[in-house]
Design a protein around this motif. Structure first.
Motif, PDB file in Angstrom:
ATOM      1  N   ARG A 270       0.673  -1.102   0.032  1.00  0.00           N
ATOM      2  CA  ARG A 270      -0.068  -0.186   0.025  1.00  0.00           C
ATOM      3  C   ARG A 270       1.095   1.404  -0.029  1.00  0.00           C
ATOM      4  O   ARG A 270       0.536   2.090  -0.615  1.00  0.00           O
ATOM      5  N   ILE A 271       1.953   1.170   0.955  1.00  0.00           N
ATOM      6  CA  ILE A 271       2.730   2.375   0.870  1.00  0.00           C
ATOM      7  C   ILE A 271       3.677   2.641  -0.545  1.00  0.00           C
ATOM      8  O   ILE A 271       3.931   3.527  -0.752  1.00  0.00           O
ATOM      9  N   ARG A 272       3.961   1.466  -1.279  1.00  0.00           N
ATOM     10  CA  ARG A 272       4.378   1.587  -2.629  1.00  0.00           C
ATOM     11  C   ARG A 272       3.293   2.063  -3.665  1.00  0.00           C
ATOM     12  O   ARG A 272       3.801   2.536  -4.528  1.00  0.00           O
ATOM     13  N   GLY A 273       2.041   2.146  -3.165  1.00  0.00           N
ATOM     14  CA  GLY A 273       0.859   2.688  -4.027  1.00  0.00           C
ATOM     15  C   GLY A 273       0.369   1.680  -4.849  1.00  0.00           C
ATOM     16  O   GLY A 273      -0.399   1.834  -5.628  1.00  0.00           O
ATOM     17  N   ASN A 274       0.662   0.280  -4.548  1.00  0.00           N
ATOM     18  CA  ASN A 274      -0.173  -0.593  -5.232  1.00  0.00           C
ATOM     19  C   ASN A 274      -1.200  -0.930  -4.634  1.00  0.00           C
ATOM     20  O   ASN A 274      -1.780  -0.601  -3.342  1.00  0.00           O
ATOM     21  N   PRO A 275      -2.163  -2.115  -5.161  1.00  0.00           N
ATOM     22  CA  PRO A 275      -3.501  -2.322  -4.670  1.00  0.00           C
ATOM     23  C   PRO A 275      -3.128  -3.247  -3.419  1.00  0.00           C
ATOM     24  O   PRO A 275      -2.217  -3.684  -3.258  1.00  0.00           O
ATOM     25  N   GLY A 276      -4.321  -2.994  -2.608  1.00  0.00           N
ATOM     26  CA  GLY A 276      -4.131  -3.777  -1.497  1.00  0.00           C
ATOM     27  C   GLY A 276      -4.602  -5.379  -1.577  1.00  0.00           C
ATOM     28  O   GLY A 276      -4.826  -5.622  -2.897  1.00  0.00           O
ATOM     29  N   PRO A 277      -4.802  -6.047  -0.602  1.00  0.00           N
ATOM     30  CA  PRO A 277      -4.847  -7.352  -0.682  1.00  0.00           C
ATOM     31  C   PRO A 277      -6.270  -7.818  -1.108  1.00  0.00           C
ATOM     32  O   PRO A 277      -7.253  -7.022  -1.108  1.00  0.00           O
ATOM     33  N   PRO A 278      -6.297  -8.918  -1.513  1.00  0.00           N
ATOM     34  CA  PRO A 278      -7.945  -9.486  -1.956  1.00  0.00           C
ATOM     35  C   PRO A 278      -8.827  -9.466  -0.933  1.00  0.00           C
ATOM     36  O   PRO A 278      -8.340  -9.486   0.342  1.00  0.00           O
ATOM     37  N   ARG A 279     -10.021  -9.316  -1.070  1.00  0.00           N
ATOM     38  CA  ARG A 279     -11.251  -9.331  -0.139  1.00  0.00           C
ATOM     39  C   ARG A 279     -11.132 -10.457   0.734  1.00  0.00           C
ATOM     40  O   ARG A 279     -10.677 -11.558   0.333  1.00  0.00           O
TER      41      ARG A 279
ATOM     42  N   ASP B 243       9.403   2.675  -3.338  1.00  0.00           N
ATOM     43  CA  ASP B 243       9.186   2.178  -2.134  1.00  0.00           C
ATOM     44  C   ASP B 243       9.776   2.995  -1.238  1.00  0.00           C
ATOM     45  O   ASP B 243      10.662   2.487  -0.372  1.00  0.00           O
ATOM     46  N   HIS B 244       9.414   4.149  -1.026  1.00  0.00           N
ATOM     47  CA  HIS B 244      10.049   5.280  -0.312  1.00  0.00           C
ATOM     48  C   HIS B 244       9.455   5.574   1.218  1.00  0.00           C
ATOM     49  O   HIS B 244      10.137   6.435   1.876  1.00  0.00           O
ATOM     50  N   GLY B 245       8.416   4.722   1.698  1.00  0.00           N
ATOM     51  CA  GLY B 245       7.931   5.287   2.662  1.00  0.00           C
ATOM     52  C   GLY B 245       8.747   4.758   3.874  1.00  0.00           C
ATOM     53  O   GLY B 245       9.153   3.898   3.849  1.00  0.00           O
ATOM     54  N   SER B 246       8.593   5.686   5.124  1.00  0.00           N
ATOM     55  CA  SER B 246       9.941   5.167   6.146  1.00  0.00           C
ATOM     56  C   SER B 246       9.441   4.032   7.065  1.00  0.00           C
ATOM     57  O   SER B 246      10.296   3.336   7.208  1.00  0.00           O
ATOM     58  N   PRO B 247       8.116   3.708   6.894  1.00  0.00           N
ATOM     59  CA  PRO B 247       8.012   2.222   7.641  1.00  0.00           C
ATOM     60  C   PRO B 247       8.696   0.990   6.942  1.00  0.00           C
ATOM     61  O   PRO B 247       8.954   0.070   7.513  1.00  0.00           O
ATOM     62  N   THR B 248       8.678   1.079   5.554  1.00  0.00           N
ATOM     63  CA  THR B 248       9.348   0.160   4.623  1.00  0.00           C
ATOM     64  C   THR B 248      10.661   0.155   4.541  1.00  0.00           C
ATOM     65  O   THR B 248      11.342  -0.818   4.113  1.00  0.00           O
ATOM     66  N   VAL B 249      11.313   1.380   4.548  1.00  0.00           N
ATOM     67  CA  VAL B 249      12.759   1.475   4.157  1.00  0.00           C
ATOM     68  C   VAL B 249      13.337   1.101   5.700  1.00  0.00           C
ATOM     69  O   VAL B 249      13.203   1.524   6.636  1.00  0.00           O
ATOM     70  N   ILE B 250      14.535   0.172   5.466  1.00  0.00           N
ATOM     71  CA  ILE B 250      15.000  -0.658   6.459  1.00  0.00           C
ATOM     72  C   ILE B 250      15.967   0.412   7.402  1.00  0.00           C
ATOM     73  O   ILE B 250      15.659   0.603   8.586  1.00  0.00           O
ATOM     74  N   PRO B 251      16.754   1.523   6.991  1.00  0.00           N
ATOM     75  CA  PRO B 251      17.509   2.187   7.951  1.00  0.00           C
ATOM     76  C   PRO B 251      16.767   3.562   8.033  1.00  0.00           C
ATOM     77  O   PRO B 251      15.538   3.745   7.439  1.00  0.00           O
ATOM     78  N   VAL B 252      17.100   4.379   8.861  1.00  0.00           N
ATOM     79  CA  VAL B 252      16.395   5.497   9.328  1.00  0.00           C
ATOM     80  C   VAL B 252      16.265   6.542   7.926  1.00  0.00           C
ATOM     81  O   VAL B 252      15.188   7.067   7.712  1.00  0.00           O
ATOM     82  N   VAL B 253      17.298   6.421   7.301  1.00  0.00           N
ATOM     83  CA  VAL B 253      17.471   7.424   5.985  1.00  0.00           C
ATOM     84  C   VAL B 253      17.906   6.558   4.832  1.00  0.00           C
ATOM     85  O   VAL B 253      18.436   5.564   5.007  1.00  0.00           O
ATOM     86  N   ARG B 254      17.476   6.978   3.624  1.00  0.00           N
ATOM     87  CA  ARG B 254      17.677   6.207   2.384  1.00  0.00           C
ATOM     88  C   ARG B 254      19.179   6.422   2.151  1.00  0.00           C
ATOM     89  O   ARG B 254      19.711   7.584   2.634  1.00  0.00           O
ATOM     90  N   PRO B 255      19.963   5.492   1.499  1.00  0.00           N
ATOM     91  CA  PRO B 255      21.479   5.997   1.162  1.00  0.00           C
ATOM     92  C   PRO B 255      21.444   7.166   0.193  1.00  0.00           C
ATOM     93  O   PRO B 255      20.368   7.497  -0.457  1.00  0.00           O
ATOM     94  N   PHE B 256      22.667   7.864   0.376  1.00  0.00           N
ATOM     95  CA  PHE B 256      22.978   9.045  -0.422  1.00  0.00           C
ATOM     96  C   PHE B 256      22.795   8.441  -1.895  1.00  0.00           C
ATOM     97  O   PHE B 256      22.297   9.478  -2.747  1.00  0.00           O
ATOM     98  N   THR B 257      22.880   7.464  -2.392  1.00  0.00           N
ATOM     99  CA  THR B 257      22.856   6.942  -3.678  1.00  0.00           C
ATOM    100  C   THR B 257      21.466   7.147  -4.192  1.00  0.00           C
ATOM    101  O   THR B 257      21.214   7.830  -5.471  1.00  0.00           O
ATOM    102  N   ILE B 258      20.382   7.083  -3.346  1.00  0.00           N
ATOM    103  CA  ILE B 258      19.188   7.533  -3.796  1.00  0.00           C
ATOM    104  C   ILE B 258      18.820   8.927  -3.656  1.00  0.00           C
ATOM    105  O   ILE B 258      18.321   9.398  -4.501  1.00  0.00           O
ATOM    106  N   SER B 259      19.060   9.393  -2.650  1.00  0.00           N
ATOM    107  CA  SER B 259      18.606  10.728  -2.108  1.00  0.00           C
ATOM    108  C   SER B 259      19.389  11.918  -3.139  1.00  0.00           C
ATOM    109  O   SER B 259      18.913  12.813  -3.149  1.00  0.00           O
ATOM    110  N   PHE B 260      20.570  11.563  -3.578  1.00  0.00           N
ATOM    111  CA  PHE B 260      21.281  12.509  -4.356  1.00  0.00           C
ATOM    112  C   PHE B 260      20.624  12.384  -5.897  1.00  0.00           C
ATOM    113  O   PHE B 260      21.189  13.283  -6.685  1.00  0.00           O
TER     114      PHE B 260
END
Lengths: 163, 510
Positions: A105-114, B254-271
């Motif tokens: 969802r955070i990636r912007g993709n659809p959610g899970p099946p119903r 996949d840039h959301g902070s809950p899914t990114v493993i470290p606290v900040v993304r690597p500079f390679t991405i943020s630059f």
């Protein structure tokens, strides 16, 4: 409103049935089915699916088979059927599945099946909705839906993958 | 009319909450995932324990049941309910007419709910809006030498910081159309710093609140992360028009902070060796090649990078992005990707000059270069094991009229840079705990010390720590980091001294 009372009644009945199964409020001890049968509507042209196609459909990736768009329906999270299905088809534990859908969802993709809980209701949905696909304990199979072979294997076959 | 999914599903959610009370805590934790659609509740009579275990199912005749609307065909408004049959006159002195058993009434009601949900998801007349997002709070402390150039970017005093408050607005519009938007609420530009003529100036946005006289407020901003209209004519083709995140690597989309493993993304991405987002059109093809292989190909056409690329293309030279990705799922998941971007960057100023009786507008190209970026990425997951790596390279070739001055005596040369990072971690079941290590090497252009050659400076960056996901929606992180130059720098260089940092973060999806 009538709904909350209906649902409460359903939940209480479900709890009673769960106790019969050996599941207590203190911990899960639900009997897991030994295998699952994948079902589609009786009028569906689909008789066989590959495990990869099934996986794509239940990962919410747009999937067609015989020009029919598959509409997947899941069992509730943590139900024995769902746990077995996710492990065998998606290759994920319940915790991994939960994290996967948050990430999607955070990636912007659809959610899970119903989610549809209850074999009878599930059979009704699959029987009446074109393209619907789901899975059941084989003991819940009846004539309203059609069992699909996976990779050419019937659910009674020893090499059937969802067991 | 747009209405919130939350409201539409209120009844289902309430039933979920009631059901959750009957579940053990372990089960509740999973059921509370807000991204799992609410379940229609089961009639208890269907549990296997209360029915005798049947032999192989009898070939029962299917009951004639009216079909639910097909999702592909749901473009029409919901059909009005069928007129109910006129009530039969009650038989004299007879018992009331028998009603359907409660279980059947319930099933019909739930079926109607499911049908209504499917209809609403795909109806052109009743699009549905989903609101969700993520946020994070970071506590940081940096140790910097007093001569370090990082002091113009980072504060050495420890502090709490709200980093992201991102809101997603997603809606099915029917007939294969979908709207997707992501906005970030930010405190910027307040507090941002710039070096201007030897001075470091900090932007302050304090303003007196006219509705609360005497109170000062700081204004922030809303940043559009992405907004596009998506159309899926077939299951293997997706078209997007709008502003989209460039589909390169792993942690750009996949840039959301809950899914990114470290606290900040690597500079390679943020630059931004590859543009982070572009405005234009995009086509994505997806196809299962074999049982375990899936191919994805993406082609994009956009304004490219520019000083106002969200709504203007100052050189009329459209940028092209292409990506190929292969995913293999058997023993774990292996994903390999390659992305390329080619476009022209133009920044220009304008002036007026006399033109007979009037004036005309004259363009002055300030900076203009052609840019080629190439990236490769790999992601492998097996159980709790996680391995990912990205490599990005960027080449800039200035045009004759767009090569800027680097200092008083020389122009900027053409540039080539690259950056690469790798992450290794293992997530345990206990609290979803993952120890991880991130190693990175990247090059930055020397645009801050004009007395030195403009060659790219190499920097080694290491982050290591713990990432925990006690529930799927909450991520807790603790890490240390160090960045040090890999180049032979003269004494007094801003990059001579390493950067040391300690950060913790709570990120959550909602």
């Amino acid at each position: 409103m009538a709904l909350p009372s209906l649902h409460r009644r359903v939940c209480l009945r479900g709890l009673g049935a769960g106790l019969l199964l050996g599941f207590s409020p203190g911990g899960l001890a639900l009997a897991a089915p030994a295998r699952l049968v994948v079902i589609v509507g009786q009028s569906s042209p689909i008789d066989n699916l590959s495990l990869g196609t099934l996986r794509s459909a239940f990962l919410a990736q747009p999937t067609e088979q015989h020009k029919v768009r598959l509409v997947p329906f899941n069992a509730p999270p943590n139900s024995p059927e769902r746990v077995l299905f996710d492990r065998r088809v998606l290759g994920m534990s319940p915790e991994e599945v939960a994290r996967h859908w948050v990430d999607q969802r955070i990636r912007g993709n659809p959610g899970p099946p119903r989610v549809v809980a209850g074999a009878k209701l599930l059979r009704q949905v699959v029987a009446r909705l074109p393209g619907a696909i789901s899975y059941l304990d084989p003991e819940e199979l009846d004539g309203t839906v059609k069992a699909v072979t996976i990779g050419g294997y019937d659910y009674n076959h020893k090499d059937y993958p969802i067991r | 009319m747009i209405r919130l999914r939350t409201l539409l599903r209120a009844s289902s959610l309430s039933s979920l909450a009631i059901c959750a009370l009957a579940l053990p805590a372990e089960a509740r934790a999973q059921s509370e995932n807000p991204y799992d659609p609410p379940a229609a509740e089961p009639p208890s009579a269907e549990t296997p324990a209360v029915e005798p275990a049947p032999a192989p199912p009898p070939p029962a005749e299917p009951e004639p049941t009216p079909p639910l609307p097909s999702p592909d065909a749901l473009v029409a408004p919901p059909a009005p309910p069928a007129p109910s049959a006129p009530p039969a006159p009650p038989a004299p002195s007879a018992a009331p007419a028998p009603e359907a058993p409660p279980d059947e009434q319930l099933d019909e009601q739930l079926m109607a709910e499911i049908g209504a949900e499917l209809m609403a998801d795909h109806s052109v007349n009743e699009p549905r809006l989903s609101l969700y997002g993520f946020a994070d709070l970071t506590f940081y402390k940096y140790w910097l030498h007093e001569d370090s150039g990082f002091r113009s970017l980072l504060y050495t005093e420890s502090a709490f910081a709200i980093g992201n408050l991102n809101l997603y607005l997603s809606g099915n519009l029917g007939a294969g159309f979908r709207s997707m938007a992501e906005v970030r609420f930010s405190y910027l530009p307040n507090g941002s710093r710039q070096v201007v003529g030897g001075e470091i100036e900090r932007t302050q946005t304090d303003a007196v609140d006219y509705s609360n006289l005497g109170e000062e407020r700081r204004t922030g901003s809303v940043l559009v992360e992405r907004v596009y209209l998506q159309y899926m004519p077939t299951s293997f083709l997706t078209l997007r028009a709008g502003q989209w995140l460039t589909p390169y690597g792993i942690w750009n989309v996949d840039h959301g902070s809950p899914t990114v493993i470290p606290v900040v993304r690597p500079f390679t991405i943020s630059f931004a060796l590859m543009p982070e987002r572009q405005t234009g059109i995009q086509a994505e093809f997806n196809r299962n090649l074999a049982d375990d292989w899936r191919l994805s190909a993406t082609l994009g056409l956009s304004n490219g990078k520019g000083s106002v690329d969200e709504y203007a293309d100052l050189d009329s030279n459209k940028a092209v992005t292409g990506r190929l990705q292969v995913t293999w799922r058997t023993q774990g998941t292996l994903q390999l990707g390659a992305t390329t971007y080619y476009g022209r960057y133009t920044d220009l100023s304008q002036s007026t000059e006399l033109n007979g009786a009037g004036v005309r507008i004259v363009d002055h190209v300030q900076v203009q270069f052609d840019e080629l970026a190439i990236g490769f990425d790999i992601l492998y997951k097996l159980g709790g094991f996680h391995l990912q790596a990205e490599f990005l390279s960027n080449q800039k070739r200035y045009t004759a009229r767009g090569r800027p001055l680097r200092n008083a005596v020389e122009y900027w040369p053409d540039l080539e840079r690259f950056g690469t990072y790798g992450v290794v971690g293992y997530r345990f079941d206990w609290l979803g705990l993952m120890p991880f290590v991130v190693g990175e090497y990247f090059q930055i252009s020397n645009n801050f010390e004009p007395a030195r050659p403009p060659d790219d400076d190499g920097v080694i960056h290491v982050m290591s720590g713990l990432n925990a996901r006690p529930t799927p929606n909450v991520t807790l992180k603790l890490q240390g980091q160090v960045a040090l130059s890999a180049s032979d720098l003269p004494a007094g260089s801003a990059l001579e001294h390493p950067l040391w940092g300690l950060q913790s973060q709570a990120a959550w999806a909602f």
